[in-house]
Scaffold this active site. Sequence first.
Site, PDB file in Angstrom:
ATOM      1  N   ASP A 177     -32.669  -0.251   9.825  1.00 26.94           N
ATOM      2  CA  ASP A 177     -33.253  -0.830  11.034  1.00 26.94           C
ATOM      3  C   ASP A 177     -33.854  -2.216  10.813  1.00 26.94           C
ATOM      4  OD1 ASP A 177     -35.325  -0.097   9.412  1.00 26.94           O
ATOM      5  OD2 ASP A 177     -36.333   1.198  10.868  1.00 26.94           O
ATOM      6  N   CYS A 180     -35.440  -1.734   6.004  1.00 27.19           N
ATOM      7  CA  CYS A 180     -35.010  -0.800   4.960  1.00 27.19           C
ATOM      8  C   CYS A 180     -35.631  -1.122   3.594  1.00 27.19           C
ATOM      9  CB  CYS A 180     -33.490  -0.777   4.874  1.00 27.19           C
ATOM     10  SG  CYS A 180     -32.734  -2.370   4.495  1.00 27.19           S
ATOM     11  N   HIS A 301     -28.008  -3.328   2.682  1.00 27.16           N
ATOM     12  CA  HIS A 301     -28.961  -2.238   2.919  1.00 27.16           C
ATOM     13  C   HIS A 301     -29.557  -1.786   1.589  1.00 27.16           C
ATOM     14  CE1 HIS A 301     -30.734   1.196   4.944  1.00 27.16           C
ATOM     15  NE2 HIS A 301     -30.251   1.973   4.005  1.00 27.16           N
TER      16      HIS A 301
END
Length: 399
Positions: A177, A180, A301
Amino acid sequence: MDSHLEATLEEVEARHRKEKKELIAKTTALKRTIPKGDKNKKKEVTAEIANLEKQHEERQRAELIQIAKASQTPTNGASEKESVPTTKQTSEEENDEESPAVPTMSLYGSTGQTGRPAGKKNKAKQRQQRKAEEMRRMQEEAELEAEDMVDVAAVETEAIEKLIASHSLGIRQIRPDGHCLYSAFADQVSTYHGQPASYSQMRQRAAEYMRGHCDDFIPFMAHDNGDMFTAEDFERHCDDVENTATWGGQQEITALSHALQLPVHIFQSGLPVLQIGEDMYAAKDPVNLSYHRHAYGLGEHYNSLRRVEVLRLYRSSLRAAQQFETYNFRKYFYRRTRDQFRAASGLTETQAIAAALAEARGELKVMQRQGILNKMFAHNRTVIESDPQYASGARRYAE
């Protein structure tokens, strides 16, 4: 519709078919990134695919509507006579009232206007059918191409899992989001360093350290066009780090390492473990993170890495200790297991950790065998076990 608009429509439809084919390939590749049995990942990918399809459909519909409006606008050379029906036209329309009206076909079907020959309606239907068949054919081709494509996300995930397995670590999924990196730090600090934390607190700590050590960071920060950060740019960046969902990178990781006084180990595919702050905080347990480039549709990520095997082994050993019928054995093995794992938690060398894990696995098997043998014989309850107050204490102890 004049020849220019017809050419434009054909170009737009051809581009739309190409975009549809690319979208199908992309969504198929996203579906292949879902690990088997991972409901959270499946939910995220499904939502992302729905959003992509919605944006694609709205964009194409807007383009077609714009062309439709242009086709209905009279040209500059058109006379007013073209828009005013004559007496002859009126009589022809009155004669046509007995027969079903044939609507004029626009890009989205009927426009409500009548007077076109029925043959054009049939031709429009045929064109729509051919277009639908062509779209189905392209979808099948895109799916076949996606099957032949290398699943980069799966390859990356497999490589990271193999790398972290050698360190007795497992991936703790963090929501992609924008927070992370900071959520992964918060998970590590809360789990292994006894400091309840949230991603907002991690953002604040990073921003505060960067503001206080501007000279250590600003020489390594630049805009996308290559221009170096000014003092105003750096302050604006720190504000974004603290107050928005701006993604974090190596500068923010370095800031958190110094702010928390903890080393950071980052595991990624195809590269050795990146160690930050190891030279200054080597005596402390590291913050373990995994870095993914391709596994998530939104881009880069970070996930948190937990000592899954150690935790599972510890819990299994405690359960095995509780299986003894004899009170003294039960208390002894419980305390012994707890003390051994606490002593081993301070180990940092890979060989020492591996040796401690091997020893704990061996002792678990011994406890499981001895627990079975212990249950085969009758045992008298001790005075402590007969005490009613022990019952509630025993339940709390077992928990």
